[in-house]
Design a protein around this motif. Sequence first.
Motif, PDB file in Angstrom:
ATOM      1  N   ASP A 116       0.877  -1.179  -0.114  1.00 36.41           N
ATOM      2  CA  ASP A 116      -0.073  -0.139  -0.084  1.00 36.41           C
ATOM      3  C   ASP A 116       0.905   1.179   0.008  1.00 36.41           C
ATOM      4  N   VAL A 117       1.906   1.085   0.745  1.00 40.25           N
ATOM      5  CA  VAL A 117       2.638   2.663   1.007  1.00 40.25           C
ATOM      6  C   VAL A 117       3.913   2.797   0.435  1.00 40.25           C
ATOM      7  N   ARG A 118       4.637   1.413   0.071  1.00 39.57           N
ATOM      8  CA  ARG A 118       5.795   1.747  -0.857  1.00 39.57           C
ATOM      9  C   ARG A 118       5.844   0.524  -1.986  1.00 39.57           C
ATOM     10  N   PRO A 119       4.871   0.450  -2.778  1.00 43.76           N
ATOM     11  CA  PRO A 119       4.928  -0.596  -3.890  1.00 43.76           C
ATOM     12  C   PRO A 119       6.096  -0.674  -4.614  1.00 43.76           C
ATOM     13  N   ASP A 120       7.137   0.481  -4.658  1.00 44.58           N
ATOM     14  CA  ASP A 120       8.107   0.575  -5.573  1.00 44.58           C
ATOM     15  C   ASP A 120       9.036  -0.602  -4.942  1.00 44.58           C
ATOM     16  N   LEU A 121       9.192  -0.739  -3.756  1.00 48.43           N
ATOM     17  CA  LEU A 121      10.162  -1.549  -2.910  1.00 48.43           C
ATOM     18  C   LEU A 121      10.213  -2.876  -3.398  1.00 48.43           C
ATOM     19  N   PHE A 122       9.126  -3.287  -4.136  1.00 49.50           N
ATOM     20  CA  PHE A 122       8.845  -4.749  -4.610  1.00 49.50           C
ATOM     21  C   PHE A 122       9.707  -4.795  -5.730  1.00 49.50           C
ATOM     22  N   GLU A 123      10.029  -3.859  -6.610  1.00 46.37           N
ATOM     23  CA  GLU A 123      10.784  -3.794  -7.887  1.00 46.37           C
ATOM     24  C   GLU A 123      12.247  -3.718  -7.780  1.00 46.37           C
ATOM     25  N   ILE A 124      12.780  -3.527  -6.500  1.00 48.15           N
ATOM     26  CA  ILE A 124      14.094  -3.598  -6.262  1.00 48.15           C
ATOM     27  C   ILE A 124      14.923  -4.759  -6.125  1.00 48.15           C
ATOM     28  N   GLU A 125      15.730  -4.914  -7.065  1.00 48.91           N
ATOM     29  CA  GLU A 125      16.366  -6.333  -6.936  1.00 48.91           C
ATOM     30  C   GLU A 125      17.191  -6.468  -5.779  1.00 48.91           C
ATOM     31  N   ALA A 126      18.291  -5.584  -5.532  1.00 46.92           N
ATOM     32  CA  ALA A 126      19.131  -5.719  -4.610  1.00 46.92           C
ATOM     33  C   ALA A 126      18.475  -5.104  -3.354  1.00 46.92           C
ATOM     34  N   ASP A 127      19.403  -4.626  -2.303  1.00 52.90           N
ATOM     35  CA  ASP A 127      19.010  -4.309  -0.835  1.00 52.90           C
ATOM     36  C   ASP A 127      18.076  -3.290  -1.052  1.00 52.90           C
ATOM     37  N   SER A 128      16.742  -3.370  -0.373  1.00 49.72           N
ATOM     38  CA  SER A 128      15.777  -2.472  -0.731  1.00 49.72           C
ATOM     39  C   SER A 128      16.409  -1.226   0.640  1.00 49.72           C
ATOM     40  N   PRO A 129      15.894  -0.074   0.111  1.00 52.14           N
ATOM     41  CA  PRO A 129      16.313   1.029   1.246  1.00 52.14           C
ATOM     42  C   PRO A 129      15.532   0.918   2.646  1.00 52.14           C
ATOM     43  N   ILE A 130      15.314  -0.103   3.090  1.00 50.01           N
ATOM     44  CA  ILE A 130      14.315  -0.100   4.361  1.00 50.01           C
ATOM     45  C   ILE A 130      15.138   0.176   5.488  1.00 50.01           C
ATOM     46  N   THR A 131      14.501   0.832   6.530  1.00 50.34           N
ATOM     47  CA  THR A 131      15.233   1.291   7.824  1.00 50.34           C
ATOM     48  C   THR A 131      14.090   0.642   8.696  1.00 50.34           C
ATOM     49  N   MET A 132      14.717   0.459   9.942  1.00 45.99           N
ATOM     50  CA  MET A 132      14.033   0.276  11.268  1.00 45.99           C
ATOM     51  C   MET A 132      12.834   0.882  11.546  1.00 45.99           C
ATOM     52  N   GLU A 133      13.214   2.352  11.168  1.00 46.80           N
ATOM     53  CA  GLU A 133      12.064   3.308  11.441  1.00 46.80           C
ATOM     54  C   GLU A 133      11.046   3.097  10.574  1.00 46.80           C
ATOM     55  N   ASP A 134      11.190   2.689   9.308  1.00 51.19           N
ATOM     56  CA  ASP A 134      10.123   2.335   8.478  1.00 51.19           C
ATOM     57  C   ASP A 134       9.230   1.143   8.959  1.00 51.19           C
ATOM     58  N   LEU A 135      10.099   0.541   9.324  1.00 52.54           N
ATOM     59  CA  LEU A 135       9.057  -0.947   9.899  1.00 52.54           C
ATOM     60  C   LEU A 135       8.563  -0.643  11.109  1.00 52.54           C
ATOM     61  N   GLN A 136       9.013   0.180  12.045  1.00 55.35           N
ATOM     62  CA  GLN A 136       8.424   0.515  13.170  1.00 55.35           C
ATOM     63  C   GLN A 136       6.953   1.322  12.909  1.00 55.35           C
ATOM     64  N   ALA A 137       6.998   2.153  11.754  1.00 54.04           N
ATOM     65  CA  ALA A 137       5.799   2.934  11.271  1.00 54.04           C
ATOM     66  C   ALA A 137       4.918   1.904  10.922  1.00 54.04           C
ATOM     67  N   TRP A 138       5.664   1.011   9.854  1.00 54.39           N
ATOM     68  CA  TRP A 138       4.495   0.275   8.995  1.00 54.39           C
ATOM     69  C   TRP A 138       3.819  -0.946   9.768  1.00 54.39           C
TER      70      TRP A 138
END
Length: 573
Positions: free
Chosen positions: A175-197
Amino acid sequence: MTQTLIDTLQARVLAAFEAVGYDAKFGGVRVSDRPDLADFQCNGLMGVAKSRKMNPMEAGAAVLAELELDGLFAAEVVKPGFLNFKATDAALVGLVAATSADPRALAPVSGARKFLVDYGGPNLAKEMHVGHLRTAIVGHGLINILKFAGHDVVSDVHLGDWGLQIGQLISQIEDVRPDLFEIEADSPITMEDLQAWYPAASAKSKEDDDFRDRARRATTAMQAGDARYMRLWRRVVDVSKASLMRDYGRLGCEFTYFYGESRYQDMLGPIVSQLEERGEAEPSEGAIVVHLKEGKKLPPLMLRNSNGGYGYGATDLATIVDRVETDDPEFILYVVDARQKMHFQQVFLAAEQTGLNGRAKLEHTAFGTVNGTDGKPFKTREGGVMRLHDLMEEMHAAARARLEDMGRVDGEALEATAEQIAISAMKFGELSHDRESNYIFDMEQFLQFEGKTGPYIQYTCVRIASLMENAKAAGLAPAAFTEVTDGARALVLTLDEFPAKLARSIETRKPSNMALHVYKLANATNSFYQSNRVLAEGIDPAVAASHLGLLAAAHKQLELGLKLLGVEIPAKM
Ligand code: ARG
């Protein structure tokens, strides 16, 4: 002397009981609860008298006549029928010499049993909170103590990295970051993102039926190995692990295995079919369950639900199978919240009646809740869940402020010392309580330098170390302890208790026994030191050297005890 006073005395008393022909079960010796009257006592004379229809005082006299105490104890029989013992000065001197010479403080290497400690148990994408402190501190303390006693210990974190919670997270990212599914290598996800999601996803799941269905489908797709989902999931695992390792690192926790629930997914189907074939699991309203033979009042353990999904219970069974295959432990200790009591009762009974547990005895090493100073479950000032990381930062800042006030530590040492104090405050706050009861996390109180706190014990160690240095500068070195002055007896008798407290910590799976011993030892050390000033005007150097010898023994045992509890000692504070 190679054993404690109490063990020496116990052996002598049992020998005397045997010589007279009295049942050994009445010959137990323990530390006296009236230190003004005796150091040790045996309360079994009444039992002897009752079983033989005789006078307890006479039974006592008969034991006394056979007792060989070799000048180590004075014994007497007192009314209405107790054996009281007082260690002689020679015995106290001998004990200090023996314990000083032994890096194990006279604790035997008692066992070589194989333990697996399941502790930590954090969940992916959710940062740890104060509740995770208990399992981390108790689990780590137990591991240290078991290893010290000679046991073979492996540990596993049992990370919650699979299941519906992950499906929810994945759907939220869609829902919020569909673009992340298209990234082949390490997605730029942070712990802060996870904590919000994650909290958003779990809230949505409760309110929004559509979202919940999508999350379920995502979970199923992921369990079937969907490549897009798996790639993102792996990234989430990495980011979460890095953050968990940082927090565990600060707490000194180590794990042999950092396995997650996902590890067991491929085992679930085969295990459940196998149990079904053997008639040990059966269909029930579309689900597959194990009916518990012994736990008549317990609901059956659900292995597979009616949608075909495997849950927490099946995963724990598969985990047991894996552990039995790889490590074949004799004991598996689950250091987990008491609120999971029923889950473990079900899993244990199911594993035992199906034989999946091998030779392992399964134990729920349960703990209570951490409350705030208002007596309710611990929250942030804003009323939210306090992240463990933030809590540690707050403790660190408070410890640093305190150190700055006192002005004895500065520069580079300041941060490191503040950290040692903060961690010890948290650890001792936990370990000074019985794990089964709830306790109040009182930051102020935990950080005090007086009272039943980690910093108090650290401070005691630092003061003795500095006394040793001052003495050295004054030309005084510790020598053998020979002067049994006021305060010395209580301290020596406390030193004598170390092996028993270690054993008790293991029997009860409660490192708090060791923590309370260390606290008692710090108190006895401080009282001795107060009434026996080493650097006093006009003191006989031989007396001062003996005092230093006793203080050195106490210091050594304090260091050992703290090490077992995972508490570091600052150089200065
Ligand atoms: N992740 C679980 C929770 O948060 C704790 C895991 C405990 N260990 C186990 N083998 N079930 O509730």
